[in-house]
Each structure stands twice: as structure tokens, then as C-alpha cells.
Design an enzyme around this catalytic site. Structure first.
Site, short mmCIF file in Angstrom:
data_model
loop_
_atom_site.label_atom_id
_atom_site.label_comp_id
_atom_site.label_asym_id
_atom_site.label_seq_id
_atom_site.Cartn_x
_atom_site.Cartn_y
_atom_site.Cartn_z
N LEU A 138 41.71 22.12 13.80
CA LEU A 138 43.12 21.71 13.71
C LEU A 138 43.24 20.52 12.76
O LEU A 138 42.75 19.42 13.06
CB LEU A 138 43.65 21.34 15.10
CG LEU A 138 43.40 22.38 16.20
CD1 LEU A 138 43.97 21.89 17.53
CD2 LEU A 138 43.99 23.74 15.83
N GLY B 248 52.76 20.87 17.94
CA GLY B 248 51.72 20.66 18.94
C GLY B 248 50.48 21.48 18.69
O GLY B 248 50.45 22.40 17.87
N ASN C 167 38.06 14.34 27.76
CA ASN C 167 38.11 15.51 26.89
C ASN C 167 37.86 15.08 25.44
O ASN C 167 38.56 14.22 24.90
CB ASN C 167 39.50 16.15 27.03
CG ASN C 167 39.71 17.33 26.12
OD1 ASN C 167 38.79 17.84 25.50
ND2 ASN C 167 40.96 17.79 26.05
N HIS D 259 37.64 -10.70 -8.07
CA HIS D 259 37.27 -12.10 -8.30
C HIS D 259 37.45 -12.94 -7.05
O HIS D 259 38.53 -12.95 -6.45
CB HIS D 259 38.15 -12.74 -9.40
CG HIS D 259 38.36 -11.91 -10.60
ND1 HIS D 259 37.41 -11.75 -11.58
CD2 HIS D 259 39.43 -11.18 -11.00
CE1 HIS D 259 37.89 -10.96 -12.54
NE2 HIS D 259 39.10 -10.59 -12.20
#
Length: 395
Positions: A6, A83, A163, A311
Site C-alpha cells: 500500500l 482507507g 500490529n 559554510h
């Protein structure tokens, strides 16, 4: 095994670094984050990758093509980001009735642990963490042999096993994707996992290592992991007056000039220039064609492609986007005086990084005037500029 990755989201928690590219294409060591995920999937047993793309998806197609290092790549486009379950439903047109894996495109997975997940399917990758309330926490059977559900960011976690976004579903799971919208207004893959738990035995497989790379400071974590694993390899143009200590990688086409000290682990990529008289320490990535100039110190940072810190500057524990230019004397603060961990604003909310030291985040093309001071945890948006002598205390 077919493996769906995904990679369609806008990466809003990673802003402004994702202003011009998808989050999975941000640099981790010598390649984009997504390339590490695909490599881990192949090592685990994937024989075909199905990439779900959306935001700035052309960059992913251009990088990987139809075959990446012998591994077939298929693309499906999620036109609206509704989703993760919606993303999988878009990908289901490429799946048959065989078991398949699903991975998050912004996750770094230990390949051996991922192989254990693939072999145990139906399964979900899991990891024990000290702060489970920040993740989706797995609910387990009494003997902890099977997953019974997942709770998102609970105030009272039922376990410390979270998870990791690595799944192996049975083939019939393509019929379980019509889940309702969650409270966030999205169709969630965790609801598909709940259906799998009701229909079959889903094993929790503990992983040795995993990292969710969703916010700018986690890009530092990712580079600390993978650059930290590299062996010393010096192939570029290194002046004999430079001092390279430890696990330092200097790619062909990179230049390290006189008086430079680099304390590894560090990676200097093709076309990059360091020095003269610069100091690189901590785990630092100097990406392609970036410039670290005279009397500049860079500590534990990611300096992306084409950036110039030319610099008399100090950059510590920071993420510097592509084509950023720091005027001479720009200094980044990376430590709070009260010794509390640094907080950064993410999607309008103040979030604890969990890091005692964290500097700044600079979006693509940002520029500072000479002698600019950047306070801890501030963000410069893409294209932002500061005046000479500016003291930046807010985003």
C-alpha cells in the site's frame, strides 16, 4: 505469494518532506524506503508485487518499472484515498483465490521475521513495544496462539503486542473487503483483519524488528537502522588529508576534501561533496549531489539530494529536504534546556518525538539567510525563506 504493498497515501504526517514526492520514496540509506520494503517482501517469498499507488504515483512507476531486479511489478491506482481496505479492494482485481500478503509501503521489516509471517499465514506480524497505546494493539486468545481482533490506540491496551501492518490473508478475504467506514471516515484494513479472525485462525507472529516510518523523526530512525548495518566501503575521491573513521560509505563519484573528519556510520552518496574542513558524525546520510562545505558540522541527520550547507553551519538531528540552501552561519538547536523530549507539530497537533535531541525539518527548496538560528523542533515549509539573522522559534 502475491504481495500487495500500500503506497497511495499523501503522507500528510511527513509534511513538508512529501510536498513533491510520495512518502515511500523518501531516502533511507542508498535507496527509497519502498525499495527496502519490496526487497524484504522478496526475501520473505513474494514472487509478484502489486503496488497500490495514488499521490505522486508517477514517481513510483518511473523508479520501479514493470520489473524490478527480476521481480514482476503490477500497479493499481487508488484514485481517492478512502482507507487501507479500499486500497486492498482496488488491488483485488489482480488477485486470484490464493493466499496473499499485504504490507504497508512506509514500513521497514526485518526480512527473516517477514518470512516467518509469510510462512505462518493466515497471520499478522506483531511486535512487543513499551508504548502500545500509540499503535493498533492485538487482542489475543487466552493462550496467545491466535489473534481475535485489533484495537486502535487504546488508553488501556490489552497487551503490549502491536500490529506491524504485515498480513497474510486467505484467498477468500477478497470477499470481506466491503467494510463500513470507521470513525475516521475511512474503510480500514484492520476491520478486514477482524473478519479474518472470525472466519479462520490468524496467528500472531512476533517480529524481531520493524519500524513504522510515518513522521519526520522516524526517517532518522530508519537511516540509523539501515546505514548502521552497512560495512565500510570507500570508493569515491577521498583526499589523503581526510580522516574517515569506522563504517563510512563513500560512493563512486562522491568527493571528500582535505581536513574532513567523518565518524561512521555515515553514507556519502554519488555526486555529493564534503569539505574542506567539515565534520560529519552520528548516523548521517549525505544524499546525491548534496554539498557539505567549509567548517560545517552535521550530526545524526539526513541531508537530501541537492541540498547545500556550504559554510560555517551546524546541523544536528535534523531532516533537510532536497534542494534546501542554508546561508552561511545557519545554526540548528537540537536540545531543550529543560531536558524534556522535543515536540514537533504534526497535522496541527503537538507531538512528542520521544527524542531528547531533535533539530529541524526543512521542506524542499527552503532557504535560510546568513546567521539564521533555528530552534528545536521547528519546520520550514517547502520553499520557505528566512531573513539574515532570523531567529526561528515557530514553524
Amino acid at each position: 505469494m502475491d504481495t500487495v504493498i500500500l503506497a497511495a497515501g499523501e503522507g500528510t504526517r511527513m509534511r513538508p518532506l512529501t510536498a513533491d514526492r510520495p512518502k515511500p520514496m523518501l531516502p533511507v540509506a542508498d535507496r527509497p524506503l519502498l525499495e527496502h520494503t519490496i526487497e524484504a517482501a522478496r526475501s520473505a517469498g513474494a514472487d509478484r508485487i502489486i503496488l497500490v499507488i495514488g499521490y505522486e504515483g508517477a514517481a513510483i512507476r518511473e523508479h520501479f518499472g514493470d520489473v524490478w531486479d527480476g521481480l514482476p511489478i503490477e500497479y493499481v491506482e487508488q484514485s481517492t484515498q478512502d482507507g487501507t481496505a479500499d486500497a486492498l479492494q482496488v488491488a483485488s482485481q489482480e488477485l486470484d483465490d490464493e493466499p496473499f500478503a499485504v504490507l504497508n509501503g512506509d514500513g521497514l521489516y526485518d526480512p527473516q521475521s517477514l518470512r516467518a509471517v509469510f510462512e505462518a499465514g493466515p497471520a499478522v506480524g506483531a511486535m512487543r513495544v513499551p508504548n502500545p497505546s500509540q499503535y493498533g494493539v492485538l487482542e489475543l486468545s487466552e493462550d496467545e496462539s491466535r489473534v481475535t481482533g485489533v484495537i486502535e490506540k487504546p488508553s488501556d491496551p490489552p497487551s503490549d503486542l502491536v500490529n506491524t501492518g504485515a498480513y497474510v490473508f486467505p484467498g477468500e478475504a477478497v470477499d470481506w473487503l466491503d467494510v463500513a467506514e470507521s470513525e475516521r471516515g475511512e474503510r480500514e484494513l484492520t476491520d478486514v483483519l477482524d473478519r479474518a479472525c472470525e472466519s479462520t485462525t490468524v496467528a500472531p507472529v512476533e517480529m524481531d524488528r520493524w519500524l513504522d516510518v510515518g513522521r519526520p523523526w522516524e526517517l532518522l530512525d530508519a537511516n540509523e537502522w539501515l546505514i548502521g548495518e552497512r560495512s565500510r566501503a570507500v570508493a569515491g575521491n577521498v583526499h589523503p588529508g581526510a580522516d574517515l573513521q569506522g563504517r563510512v560509505v563513500v560512493e563512486p563519484g562522491a568527493t571528500v576534501r582535505h581536513g574532513v573528519v567523518i565518524e561512521g556510520p555515515a553514507m556519502i552518496r554519488e555526486g555529493a561533496t564534503v569539505g574542506p574542513n567539515a565534520y560529519i558524525r552520528g548516523t548521517t546520510l549525505v544524499d546525491r549531489n548534496a554539498q557539505i562545505g567549509h567548517a560545517v558540522e552535521v550530526k545524526n541527520s539526513v541531508v537530501m539530494a541537492g541540498a547545500s550547507i556550504a559554510h560555517l553551519s551546524y546541523v544536528g538531528d535534523s531532516v533537510i529536504g532536497p534542494d534546501v540552501n542554508f546561508g552561511a552561519g545557519t545554526v540548528v538547536a537540537n536540545l531543550r534546556h529543560d531536558d524534556q523530549s522535543v515536540r514537533v507539530t504534526v497535522k496541527g497537533e503537538s507531538v512528542d518525538t520521544g527524542r531528547r535531541k531533535f533539530g529541524c525539518v526543512c521542506g524542499p527548496g527552503a532557504k535560510t539567510g546568513i546567521n539564521t538560528s533555528l530552534n528545536v523542533g521547528v519546520t520550514l515549509d517547502a520553499g520557505a525563506t528566512t531573513n539574515p539573522g532570523a531567529v526561528v522559534r515557530r514553524d
